[in-house]
Motif scaffolding. Structure first.
Motif, PDB file in Angstrom:
ATOM      1  N   TYR A 209       0.050  10.840   3.263  1.00 21.18           N
ATOM      2  CA  TYR A 209       1.195   9.945   3.067  1.00 21.18           C
ATOM      3  C   TYR A 209       2.384  10.374   3.917  1.00 21.18           C
TER       4      TYR A 209
ATOM      5  N   ASN B 132      -1.142   5.538   8.206  1.00 23.34           N
ATOM      6  CA  ASN B 132      -2.019   6.542   7.589  1.00 23.34           C
ATOM      7  C   ASN B 132      -2.696   6.000   6.331  1.00 23.34           C
ATOM      8  N   ILE B 133      -1.916   5.358   5.487  1.00 25.64           N
ATOM      9  CA  ILE B 133      -2.468   4.824   4.244  1.00 25.64           C
ATOM     10  C   ILE B 133      -3.361   3.618   4.530  1.00 25.64           C
ATOM     11  N   LYS B 134      -2.990   2.806   5.516  1.00 23.74           N
ATOM     12  CA  LYS B 134      -3.857   1.675   5.872  1.00 23.74           C
ATOM     13  C   LYS B 134      -5.218   2.165   6.361  1.00 23.74           C
TER      14      LYS B 134
ATOM     15  N   LEU C 276      -6.598   4.953   5.505  1.00 24.22           N
ATOM     16  CA  LEU C 276      -7.287   5.486   4.336  1.00 24.22           C
ATOM     17  C   LEU C 276      -7.999   4.356   3.591  1.00 24.22           C
TER      18      LEU C 276
ATOM     19  N   THR D 294      -8.631   9.443  -3.190  1.00 21.30           N
ATOM     20  CA  THR D 294      -7.261   9.946  -3.331  1.00 21.30           C
ATOM     21  C   THR D 294      -7.136  11.455  -3.114  1.00 21.30           C
TER      22      THR D 294
ATOM     23  N   ILE E 269      -4.442  12.298  -0.370  1.00 21.57           N
ATOM     24  CA  ILE E 269      -3.355  11.333  -0.216  1.00 21.57           C
ATOM     25  C   ILE E 269      -1.999  12.019  -0.036  1.00 21.57           C
TER      26      ILE E 269
ATOM     27  N   LEU F 208       0.835  -1.200   0.000  1.00 22.14           N
ATOM     28  CA  LEU F 208       0.000   0.000   0.000  1.00 22.14           C
ATOM     29  C   LEU F 208       0.872   1.253   0.000  1.00 22.14           C
ATOM     30  N   GLN F 209       1.950   1.207   0.767  1.00 24.75           N
ATOM     31  CA  GLN F 209       2.859   2.357   0.839  1.00 24.75           C
ATOM     32  C   GLN F 209       3.522   2.600  -0.517  1.00 24.75           C
TER      33      GLN F 209
ATOM     34  N   ALA G  92       0.953   4.054  -2.919  1.00 24.82           N
ATOM     35  CA  ALA G  92       0.709   5.441  -2.507  1.00 24.82           C
ATOM     36  C   ALA G  92       1.852   6.348  -2.944  1.00 24.82           C
ATOM     37  N   ARG G  93       3.080   5.840  -2.902  1.00 21.91           N
ATOM     38  CA  ARG G  93       4.240   6.643  -3.305  1.00 21.91           C
ATOM     39  C   ARG G  93       4.142   7.020  -4.786  1.00 21.91           C
TER      40      ARG G  93
END
Length: 601
Positions: A417, A424-426, A428, A410, A413, A383-384, A387-388
């Motif tokens: 991030y 944070n992304i989890k 989301l 998104t 994001i 996920l990270q 997201a990157r």
């Protein structure tokens, strides 16, 4: 022997002061690999000096002149550069100490540089005899042993560790509780349903001692202290067990005493011993597993009592941390291979352990209404990475973007991030539609692979920022600085039994030393232990007579591997089990070195 040891200690001390002076002068962190290179260089130069003799007057005069020049040069460096280097310290006392360390370090650096030509000469002539401790094996035979029985060594070591942890317990009474600890406490008192997100096995252990304490005292804070004391006793006994194995396999006094010093006096061990985290008892279980594997490796035949104990420890290993279960599975082929002389017995115990864990994690927990961690929890790294790619505003096809927006919004994001924190992304994803990923795993695996093929640099950078600290030493993060009980609505409050400015300042200084003192600071660095495991594993496989001992390092390496693909953040406690097994790991390397030296003699 003792003269040789004292000379070597002097050499190590001088190399350490040189390293510390240069570290402060250059402004690098104590976890920077350069500190190790500095130390190695000046230690080697100190060994070179032993091959040089200056008995004539001309040689002695050269030494005096070199020493005088070193004083002048070190004074100049300290005055013009050193003063600026210590301006970052808030305390005037710390600035003064820093200046003194820089001056002493630079003086010894210039003194030792006199031996650089000798080192260069030896390197070009391929003469590395100065690195060996001559007569080591002969003196090994005459060294003294600890004058205690095995049981006494275990008991004394455990008592010393417990007594060293006791001041931290009194200061942190009834124990240190963070957000994770409070989540488990809420399950115990029935505020939230039971969950295996934090291992339910650990929550049950806390519950047992908490309810025992509540029945005895009627006070929730005192009840928590029952678990804390039990954990301190358990960890102290585990430390004693490792010290005993070090005594057995290495012998002598130095190795067991150094192991005990590491367990008893390095402050983060005391802090963790009084913290209600799953990582602490898990580390103890790993220590006991390592001790048992050593015992089994040194026996010609498998003993059923050892195998039954192995079964128990492997089950506990798998239940007290999620990555413990995966590390165990990764180790199975290696356990079967290295213990193939007892293949049937080992295979039966391994199969029984796997079956027991599957039954407990499956039907047993389901029937008890225990909630399992969601699928999103295991996706920290992928996920990270995705997201990157989004944060870097890379070009995506309409189909790929649709797959992403089916799961998350998104819009924010970029703001959410965090390169070094996956939660944070989890969250989301959890706020969106995580079930879409879970119900279409193949499709989203294809999306992850597609984006990896397009933007590999983004993926690698996202990986390094998130978990790079487990392999690279120079990552900033705090170790052992947790304190007290997090604010809560349940009436749990810190009630220190000792305090005052001296106690508070003393604890603060002890914890901060790990970020201030080079070499010692590497003990506070997860990445340093990773490389020690790698080097130890290579040493056992390449030169060790008893290859079974490699299983200990493989278990550690497997745990580290799980962190490199699934950890949500760089956190020292996640690698704490590897850290606590390190005295045993290093001791095995000492055996290998002794075996190799014995062949040379």
């Amino acid at each position: 022997m003792y003269g040789l040891m004292i000379n070597e200690l002097k050499n190590v001390l001088v190399a350490f002061i040189c390293t510390w002076g240069l570290q402060l002068l250059t402004g690098i962190t104590v976890r920077n690999p350069l500190t190790l290179l500095y130390f190695a260089l000046f230690w080697i130069l100190g060994r070179c000096k032993k091959n040089e003799k200056y008995d004539d007057k001309k040689g002695k005069m050269a030494d005096i002149l070199w020493g005088a020049a070193s004083i002048i040069l070190s004074g100049a460096v300290t005055f013009f550069i050193g003063r600026k280097a210590v301006l970052g310290f808030d305390s005037g006392l710390f600035r003064l100490v820093g200046i003194l360390i820089i001056f002493a370090g630079m003086f010894l650096v210039f003194v030792r540089l006199k031996d650089l030509p000798s080192l260069i000469k030896n390197i070009f002539s391929k003469d590395y005899s100065f690195l060996a401790v001559k007569g080591m094996m002969q003196e090994e035979k005459s060294r003294k042993e600890l004058p205690f029985s095995d049981l006494t060594v275990l008991g004394i070591s455990a008592v010393i560790c417990f007594l060293c942890y006791l001041p931290y317990f009194l200061y942190e009474y009834p124990g240190i509780m963070t957000a994770d600890s409070l989540v488990q406490y809420e399950q115990i008192i029935g505020v939230t349903p039971w969950s295996n997100h934090h291992p339910v096995a650990h929550t049950l252990v806390i519950s047992f001692f908490y309810k025992l304490g509540l029945a005895v005292t009627g006070d929730i804070n005192k009840a928590i202290s029952f678990y804390t004391v039990a954990q301190m006793i358990f960890m102290s006994l585990c430390c004693g067990a490792v010290v005993l194995r070090v005594k057995r396999i290495v012998g002598g006094i130095v190795a067991p005493v150094l192991s005990l010093i590491f367990f008893a006096l390095v402050p983060f061990n005391a802090v963790f011993a009084v913290t209600l985290w799953k990582d602490v008892p898990f580390a103890g279980i790993v220590m006991l597993t390592g001790c048992l594997l050593v015992d089994m490796a040194q026996k010609d035949r498998g003993v059923w009592s050892d195998l039954i104990m192995l079964f128990v420890l492997l089950v506990l290993l798998s239940l007290f941390r999620s990555n413990g279960w995966y590390a165990f599975l990764l180790c199975i082929p290696f356990m079967l291979y290295f213990y193939r002389d007892n293949l049937i017995k080992i295979a039966v115990m391994v199969a029984a352990s796997v079956l027991a864990v599957i039954i407990i994690k499956g039907p047993v927990m389901t029937s008890a209404g225990v909630i399992q961690p969601d699928f999103t929890e295991s996706l920290s790294l992928p996920l990270q990475q995705v997201a990157r790619v989004l944060v870097n505003d890379r070009a995506l096809s309409d189909e790929d973007m649709e797959l992403i927006t089916d799961v998350i919004d998104t819009t924010y994001i970029h703001e959410l991030y965090a390169p070094d924190f996956a939660d944070n992304i989890k969250e989301l994803v959890r706020a969106g539609h995580p079930e879409v990923i879970e119900n279409n795993k193949g499709t989203y695996l294809g999306l992850w692979l597609t984006l990896f093929a397009k933007y590999p640099a983004d993926y690698i950078k996202a990986w390094f920022d998130l978990v790079g600290g487990y392999v690279y030493t120079d990552f900033p993060y705090d170790v052992g600085n947790v304190d007290g009980i997090m604010a809560n609505d349940h009436g749990l409050v810190p009630t220190p039994l000792i305090g005052g400015k001296a106690v508070i300042k003393g604890k603060e200084i002890l914890i901060k030393l790990g970020s201030f003192v080079p070499i010692y600071g590497m003990l506070w660095c997860a990445g340093a232990y990773t490389w020690l495991v790698i080097f130890a594993l290579i040493a056992v496989l390449k030169n060790g007579r008893n290859k079974k001992l490699a299983v200990i390092m493989i278990l550690q390496a497997a745990m580290i591997a799980t962190l490199l693909v699934a950890a949500p953040v760089i956190d020292f406690r996640y690698e704490y089990a590897v850290v606590m097994l390190m005295p045993l790991t290093v001791s095995i390397c000492v055996i290998i070195k002794s075996e190799k030296t014995a062949k040379e003699y």
